[in-house]
Design an enzyme around this catalytic site. Structure first.
Site, PDB file in Angstrom:
ATOM      1  N   ASP A 111      10.424  -2.827  -8.461  1.00  0.00           N
ATOM      2  CA  ASP A 111       9.569  -3.826  -8.713  1.00  0.00           C
ATOM      3  C   ASP A 111       8.017  -3.195  -8.185  1.00  0.00           C
ATOM      4  O   ASP A 111       8.197  -2.205  -7.362  1.00  0.00           O
ATOM      5  CB  ASP A 111       9.786  -5.004  -7.875  1.00  0.00           C
ATOM      6  CG  ASP A 111      10.890  -6.090  -8.422  1.00  0.00           C
ATOM      7  OD1 ASP A 111      11.497  -5.497  -9.360  1.00  0.00           O
ATOM      8  OD2 ASP A 111      10.905  -7.181  -7.868  1.00  0.00           O
ATOM      9  N   HIS A 161      16.113   2.021  -8.099  1.00  0.00           N
ATOM     10  CA  HIS A 161      17.125   2.038  -9.014  1.00  0.00           C
ATOM     11  C   HIS A 161      17.059   3.172 -10.018  1.00  0.00           C
ATOM     12  O   HIS A 161      16.145   3.568 -10.406  1.00  0.00           O
ATOM     13  CB  HIS A 161      17.513   0.710  -9.497  1.00  0.00           C
ATOM     14  CG  HIS A 161      17.894  -0.219  -8.684  1.00  0.00           C
ATOM     15  ND1 HIS A 161      19.276  -1.029  -8.711  1.00  0.00           N
ATOM     16  CD2 HIS A 161      17.182  -1.123  -7.813  1.00  0.00           C
ATOM     17  CE1 HIS A 161      19.281  -1.981  -7.714  1.00  0.00           C
ATOM     18  NE2 HIS A 161      18.160  -1.945  -7.130  1.00  0.00           N
ATOM     19  N   SER A 220       6.640   1.664  -0.211  1.00  0.00           N
ATOM     20  CA  SER A 220       5.703   2.712  -0.326  1.00  0.00           C
ATOM     21  C   SER A 220       5.489   2.992  -1.719  1.00  0.00           C
ATOM     22  O   SER A 220       5.303   1.949  -2.442  1.00  0.00           O
ATOM     23  CB  SER A 220       6.376   4.011   0.445  1.00  0.00           C
ATOM     24  OG  SER A 220       5.309   4.998   0.182  1.00  0.00           O
TER      25      SER A 220
END
Length: 285
Positions: free
Chosen positions: A91, A148, A251
């Protein structure tokens, strides 16, 4: 000196690692009143949507870090289907993406940085990505902070590169040269159907640690680049969409592929919002 230049200047004189370690200790605090206030204020300031979390109760988390790296409801982040489809790793929002030209990666207007420096000075490794593609995803404080797999992959090696801890938002990308190749980072190299793939987890100001699913915390306090050869150490294979790492206090993730290996989705450009699992591109080989 404008406010952006002042912000960048202050980061040069701030004791980055000391501040990050102090914040990290607070983030691990299990004192109920302290951690609950910290979490509640964070949710309010950054408008965090707790309805997406598997555990929606902010007060039930053991400490701030457990809240920050909270798991999300899988049905809210479906993984793009198709053998050639590449899944977005996180995201956030696209910082930049495009071609790796002449061994450099575009950072922001007026700034590029060295591919070889990003990969810890390994020229042989960087040759595998010359002329290839890069994509940089910035995770804001309110985002889901697990990273992911874009494709099925077998882990080849990890490289931990010590460095600075500048913040990595838009302002610093525009003001501080080579910020991604200067900050502390963990480089993860995978063998995939598209050839070599690098997923680089970049540390930043007040990031308490970077973790991977195969080793846990991978930010040892060392002044030297450290490399682990997983072709000799262990067999680590992950499927597209599997969690591969996470940030404690957020980050940036950078994804690299080799020449003619992939094509990014035409809908993506700088500042495009991203959701983990959405289509990021297609394997071209």
């Amino acid at each position: 000196m404008n406010k952006d230049q002042l912000f960048a200047f202050l980061q040069h004189i701030t004791p980055q690692k000391t501040l990050s370690r102090l914040v990290g200790r607070v983030a691990e605090c299990t004192n109920t009143p302290v951690k609950n206030v910290f979490i509640e204020q964070f949710i309010k300031k950054y408008n965090v949507d707790m309805s997406e979390a598997i555990n929606e109760d902010p007060n039930s988390y053991r400490n701030f870090n457990e809240f920050f790296t909270r798991a999300i409801k899988p049905e809210l982040r479906p993984i793009v289907e198709g053998e050639k489809a590449i899944a977005c790793p996180a995201d956030g929002a696209i910082s930049q993406l495009g071609n790796i030209e002449y061994g450099t990666i575009y950072q922001a207007k007026g700034h590029s940085y060295s591919l070889t420096e990003l990969l810890g000075g390994d020229a042989e490794l960087s040759n595998q990505f010359l002329g290839g593609k890069f994509a940089t995803v910035y995770l804001s404080p309110r985002d889901y902070h697990r990273v992911h797999m874009p494709l099925d992959g077998k882990l080849v090696k990890t490289i931990h590169v010590p460095g600075k801890l500048f913040s990595v938002n838009k302002v610093t990308a525009e003001q501080i040269p080579n910020v991604f190749a200067r900050n502390e980072r963990t480089v993860c190299i995978f063998d995939t159907s598209a050839g070599p793939m690098a997923v680089i987890l970049v540390g930043a100001m007040i990031v308490a640690s970077i973790e991977t699913v195969w080793t846990g915390q991978v930010t040892p306090f060392s002044k030297n680049v450290q490399t682990w050869d997983y072709e000799k150490l262990a067999n680590v294979e992950l499927k597209k969409g599997d969690e591969m790492g996470r940030f404690k206090l957020g980050s940036t993730a950078i994804v690299l592929f080799g020449k003619d290996a992939v094509a990014w989705s035409e809908s993506l450009s700088a500042e495009t919002p991203t959701k983990m699992g959405m289509e990021f591109g297609q394997v071209a080989v």
